[in-house]
Motif scaffolding. Structure first.
Motif, PDB file in Angstrom:
ATOM      1  N   PHE A 193       0.850  -1.210  -0.048  1.00 27.44           N
ATOM      2  CA  PHE A 193       0.023  -0.069  -0.079  1.00 27.44           C
ATOM      3  C   PHE A 193       0.715   1.334   0.096  1.00 27.44           C
ATOM      4  O   PHE A 193       1.712   1.274   0.781  1.00 27.44           O
ATOM      5  N   GLU A 194       0.423   2.169  -0.902  1.00 25.03           N
ATOM      6  CA  GLU A 194       1.063   3.446  -0.941  1.00 25.03           C
ATOM      7  C   GLU A 194       0.217   4.623  -0.897  1.00 25.03           C
ATOM      8  O   GLU A 194      -0.836   4.579  -1.713  1.00 25.03           O
ATOM      9  N   SER A 195       0.714   5.494  -0.246  1.00 29.76           N
ATOM     10  CA  SER A 195      -0.255   6.740  -0.027  1.00 29.76           C
ATOM     11  C   SER A 195       0.366   8.025  -0.509  1.00 29.76           C
ATOM     12  O   SER A 195       1.821   7.961  -0.092  1.00 29.76           O
ATOM     13  N   PHE A 196      -0.091   9.184  -1.065  1.00 30.96           N
ATOM     14  CA  PHE A 196       0.715  10.307  -1.459  1.00 30.96           C
ATOM     15  C   PHE A 196      -0.156  11.312  -1.568  1.00 30.96           C
ATOM     16  O   PHE A 196      -1.586  11.319  -1.566  1.00 30.96           O
ATOM     17  N   ASP A 197       0.444  12.528  -1.615  1.00 28.03           N
ATOM     18  CA  ASP A 197      -0.666  13.948  -1.226  1.00 28.03           C
ATOM     19  C   ASP A 197       0.151  14.852  -2.332  1.00 28.03           C
ATOM     20  O   ASP A 197       1.233  14.926  -2.306  1.00 28.03           O
ATOM     21  N   ILE A 198      -0.834  15.363  -3.166  1.00 23.76           N
ATOM     22  CA  ILE A 198      -0.282  16.740  -4.073  1.00 23.76           C
ATOM     23  C   ILE A 198      -1.121  17.735  -3.758  1.00 23.76           C
ATOM     24  O   ILE A 198      -2.378  17.476  -3.624  1.00 23.76           O
ATOM     25  N   SER A 199      -0.567  18.778  -3.702  1.00 24.80           N
ATOM     26  CA  SER A 199      -1.621  20.049  -3.409  1.00 24.80           C
ATOM     27  C   SER A 199      -1.024  21.123  -4.417  1.00 24.80           C
ATOM     28  O   SER A 199       0.187  21.496  -4.633  1.00 24.80           O
ATOM     29  N   ASP A 200      -2.173  21.743  -4.897  1.00 21.09           N
ATOM     30  CA  ASP A 200      -1.833  22.999  -5.810  1.00 21.09           C
ATOM     31  C   ASP A 200      -1.752  24.310  -5.135  1.00 21.09           C
ATOM     32  O   ASP A 200      -1.601  25.489  -5.469  1.00 21.09           O
ATOM     33  N   THR A 201      -1.669  24.371  -3.468  1.00 20.65           N
ATOM     34  CA  THR A 201      -1.505  25.456  -2.722  1.00 20.65           C
ATOM     35  C   THR A 201      -0.270  25.149  -2.220  1.00 20.65           C
ATOM     36  O   THR A 201       0.138  24.403  -1.000  1.00 20.65           O
ATOM     37  N   PRO A 202       0.419  26.081  -2.542  1.00 19.28           N
ATOM     38  CA  PRO A 202       2.074  25.923  -1.757  1.00 19.28           C
ATOM     39  C   PRO A 202       1.913  26.291  -0.186  1.00 19.28           C
ATOM     40  O   PRO A 202       1.346  27.186   0.165  1.00 19.28           O
ATOM     41  N   HIS A 203       2.361  25.528   0.795  1.00 17.83           N
ATOM     42  CA  HIS A 203       2.393  25.714   1.930  1.00 17.83           C
ATOM     43  C   HIS A 203       3.625  24.860   2.610  1.00 17.83           C
ATOM     44  O   HIS A 203       3.575  23.766   2.463  1.00 17.83           O
ATOM     45  N   PRO A 204       4.481  25.416   3.375  1.00 18.02           N
ATOM     46  CA  PRO A 204       5.607  24.759   3.791  1.00 18.02           C
ATOM     47  C   PRO A 204       5.481  23.773   4.648  1.00 18.02           C
ATOM     48  O   PRO A 204       6.231  23.050   4.804  1.00 18.02           O
ATOM     49  N   GLU A 205       4.556  23.850   5.590  1.00 19.16           N
ATOM     50  CA  GLU A 205       4.447  22.703   6.360  1.00 19.16           C
ATOM     51  C   GLU A 205       3.095  21.865   6.082  1.00 19.16           C
ATOM     52  O   GLU A 205       2.667  21.091   6.895  1.00 19.16           O
ATOM     53  N   LEU A 206       2.565  21.791   5.074  1.00 18.38           N
ATOM     54  CA  LEU A 206       1.397  21.004   4.585  1.00 18.38           C
ATOM     55  C   LEU A 206       1.891  19.464   4.825  1.00 18.38           C
ATOM     56  O   LEU A 206       0.947  18.794   5.155  1.00 18.38           O
ATOM     57  N   GLY A 207       2.937  19.024   4.217  1.00 21.36           N
ATOM     58  CA  GLY A 207       3.301  17.686   4.309  1.00 21.36           C
ATOM     59  C   GLY A 207       3.137  17.154   5.917  1.00 21.36           C
ATOM     60  O   GLY A 207       2.750  15.964   6.114  1.00 21.36           O
ATOM     61  N   ALA A 208       3.930  17.959   6.645  1.00 22.17           N
ATOM     62  CA  ALA A 208       4.043  17.661   8.216  1.00 22.17           C
ATOM     63  C   ALA A 208       2.409  17.586   8.819  1.00 22.17           C
ATOM     64  O   ALA A 208       2.215  16.795   9.630  1.00 22.17           O
ATOM     65  N   ASP A 247       2.744  -6.032   4.022  1.00 26.29           N
ATOM     66  CA  ASP A 247       3.979  -6.304   3.646  1.00 26.29           C
ATOM     67  C   ASP A 247       4.848  -5.172   3.337  1.00 26.29           C
ATOM     68  O   ASP A 247       6.034  -5.064   3.664  1.00 26.29           O
ATOM     69  N   SER A 248       4.210  -4.182   2.851  1.00 29.99           N
ATOM     70  CA  SER A 248       4.856  -2.792   2.534  1.00 29.99           C
ATOM     71  C   SER A 248       3.783  -1.788   2.625  1.00 29.99           C
ATOM     72  O   SER A 248       2.757  -1.853   1.963  1.00 29.99           O
ATOM     73  N   HIS A 249       4.070  -0.623   3.554  1.00 30.63           N
ATOM     74  CA  HIS A 249       3.314   0.484   3.486  1.00 30.63           C
ATOM     75  C   HIS A 249       4.205   1.565   3.550  1.00 30.63           C
ATOM     76  O   HIS A 249       4.995   2.019   4.372  1.00 30.63           O
ATOM     77  N   THR A 250       4.045   2.545   2.387  1.00 29.80           N
ATOM     78  CA  THR A 250       5.013   3.698   2.325  1.00 29.80           C
ATOM     79  C   THR A 250       3.890   4.980   1.949  1.00 29.80           C
ATOM     80  O   THR A 250       2.681   4.580   1.662  1.00 29.80           O
ATOM     81  N   GLY A 251       4.594   6.160   2.237  1.00 24.62           N
ATOM     82  CA  GLY A 251       3.843   7.597   1.937  1.00 24.62           C
ATOM     83  C   GLY A 251       3.363   8.024   3.076  1.00 24.62           C
ATOM     84  O   GLY A 251       3.678   7.562   4.159  1.00 24.62           O
TER      85      GLY A 251
END
Length: 137
Positions: free
Chosen positions: A86-101, A125-129
């Motif tokens: 399983f892999e998850s990810f996030d993309i944003s069109d709004t720049p925010h320096p702390e969004l990932g955190a 077995d595998s979980h990333t992102g």
């Protein structure tokens, strides 16, 4: 806007009925969770993953609403036992320096509030992102 994506590789030996139930649950997330503005869900081609989805969420409040919605929780409980990777990810069109955190913190709160769900995830077995256990941004 935050685009939350997931990618799944299913385990060998699961039945078509189990697969159909899990896929229906995933589609229901996009159809019934009010925080989801739009979504795409389907089979992946030319990769090591079988299925993927992307959910458009307006902001961090919507992201949290999505995470704790009963349909999302049901989907996780049904699908995680069937998933090898399983892999998850996030993309944003709004720049925010702390969004990932901030996203990582929401995911952490989500799993801390539901130890049974965290246990299901730890069985993969595998979980990333962005949703990976232990991920701190």
């Amino acid at each position: 806007m935050i685009y939350h994506g997931i990618r799944m590789k299913l385990r060998e030996g699961i039945t078509s009925q189990q697969i159909d139930e899990a896929l229906d649950c995933l589609k229901d997330q996009g159809r019934t969770i009010p925080a989801v503005k739009s979504f795409i869900f389907g089979r992946e081609y030319h990769s090591d993953f079988d299925w993927s989805a992307v959910f458009a969420l307006e902001d961090l409040d919507a992201y949290w609403e999505y995470l704790i919605h009963p349909v999302h929780l049901t989907s996780e409980r049904v699908a995680f036992p069937l998933i090898e990777r399983f892999e998850s990810f996030d993309i944003s069109d709004t720049p925010h320096p702390e969004l990932g955190a901030k996203i990582a913190e929401l995911q952490k709160r989500h799993y801390e509030a539901d130890p049974g769900l965290a246990e299901l995830l730890s069985g993969l077995d595998s979980h990333t992102g962005s949703s990976a256990l232990g991920h701190r941004g």
